[in-house]
Design a protein around this motif. Structure first.
Motif, PDB file in Angstrom:
ATOM      1  N   ASP A  94      -6.580   1.535  -1.795  1.00 43.05           N
ATOM      2  CA  ASP A  94      -7.985   1.599  -2.221  1.00 43.05           C
ATOM      3  C   ASP A  94      -8.528   0.201  -2.514  1.00 43.05           C
ATOM      4  OD1 ASP A  94      -7.927   4.348  -1.994  1.00 43.05           O
ATOM      5  OD2 ASP A  94      -7.512   4.669  -4.128  1.00 43.05           O
ATOM      6  N   VAL A  95      -7.715  -0.622  -3.169  1.00 40.59           N
ATOM      7  CA  VAL A  95      -8.132  -1.995  -3.474  1.00 40.59           C
ATOM      8  C   VAL A  95      -8.403  -2.748  -2.179  1.00 40.59           C
ATOM      9  CG1 VAL A  95      -7.350  -4.200  -4.439  1.00 40.59           C
ATOM     10  CG2 VAL A  95      -6.950  -2.080  -5.700  1.00 40.59           C
ATOM     11  N   SER A  96      -7.486  -2.621  -1.240  1.00 42.92           N
ATOM     12  CA  SER A  96      -7.652  -3.301   0.052  1.00 42.92           C
ATOM     13  C   SER A  96      -8.895  -2.801   0.780  1.00 42.92           C
ATOM     14  CB  SER A  96      -6.416  -3.089   0.920  1.00 42.92           C
ATOM     15  OG  SER A  96      -5.295  -3.701   0.328  1.00 42.92           O
TER      16      SER A  96
ATOM     17  N   ASP B  13       2.263   1.621  -3.685  1.00 44.09           N
ATOM     18  CA  ASP B  13       1.269   1.992  -4.696  1.00 44.09           C
ATOM     19  C   ASP B  13      -0.002   2.445  -3.981  1.00 44.09           C
ATOM     20  OD1 ASP B  13      -0.388   2.299  -6.870  1.00 44.09           O
ATOM     21  OD2 ASP B  13      -0.363   0.191  -7.455  1.00 44.09           O
ATOM     22  N   PRO B  14      -0.310   3.737  -4.037  1.00 43.00           N
ATOM     23  CA  PRO B  14      -1.490   4.243  -3.319  1.00 43.00           C
ATOM     24  C   PRO B  14      -2.788   3.550  -3.721  1.00 43.00           C
ATOM     25  CG  PRO B  14      -0.193   6.055  -4.200  1.00 43.00           C
ATOM     26  CD  PRO B  14       0.402   4.786  -4.735  1.00 43.00           C
ATOM     27  N   MET B  15      -2.877   3.061  -4.947  1.00 42.39           N
ATOM     28  CA  MET B  15      -4.100   2.403  -5.380  1.00 42.39           C
ATOM     29  C   MET B  15      -4.319   1.091  -4.627  1.00 42.39           C
ATOM     30  SD  MET B  15      -5.523   1.595  -9.185  1.00 42.39           S
ATOM     31  CE  MET B  15      -5.492   3.302  -9.662  1.00 42.39           C
ATOM     32  N   GLU B  16      -3.237   0.466  -4.197  1.00 42.41           N
ATOM     33  CA  GLU B  16      -3.351  -0.779  -3.438  1.00 42.41           C
ATOM     34  C   GLU B  16      -4.146  -0.564  -2.152  1.00 42.41           C
ATOM     35  OE1 GLU B  16      -2.589  -4.010  -4.032  1.00 42.41           O
ATOM     36  OE2 GLU B  16      -2.115  -3.355  -6.053  1.00 42.41           O
TER      37      GLU B  16
ATOM     38  N   CYS C  18       0.831  -1.212   0.000  1.00 45.94           N
ATOM     39  CA  CYS C  18       0.000   0.000   0.000  1.00 45.94           C
ATOM     40  C   CYS C  18       0.858   1.252   0.000  1.00 45.94           C
ATOM     41  CB  CYS C  18      -0.940   0.008   1.202  1.00 45.94           C
ATOM     42  SG  CYS C  18      -2.247  -1.215   1.069  1.00 45.94           S
TER      43      CYS C  18
END
Length: 75
Positions: free
Chosen positions: A17-19, A12-15, A9
């Motif tokens: 959000d995915v989590s 990658d900031p998007m990780e 996380c």
């Protein structure tokens, strides 16, 4: 979240959000995907409604600026 997920996380900031989406769906990735697809459908319907609400004259470029003055649809 595990340390490995925390590190991902941070990388990658998007990780993050995915989590968060997966967590919000009780940890079930299939439910998370379903929720995202439903949200996408809702957004597409909103876009269609907004596109339909646009003035046809505006879309054709009939409303604009001539000599620094705004034009009206009747001129």
């Amino acid at each position: 979240m595990t340390q490995q997920e925390d590190a991902a996380c941070d990388a990658d900031p998007m990780e993050a959000d995915v989590s968060a989406v997966i967590e919000a769906c009780g940890g079930d990735p299939r439910t998370a995907i379903r929720a995202l697809l439903v949200e996408q459908l809702i957004q597409e319907q909103r876009i269609e409604r907004l596109a339909a609400a646009l003035s046809f004259g505006y879309v054709r470029g009939q409303i604009g600026v001539i000599c620094g003055r705004p034009t009206s649809p009747t001129s």
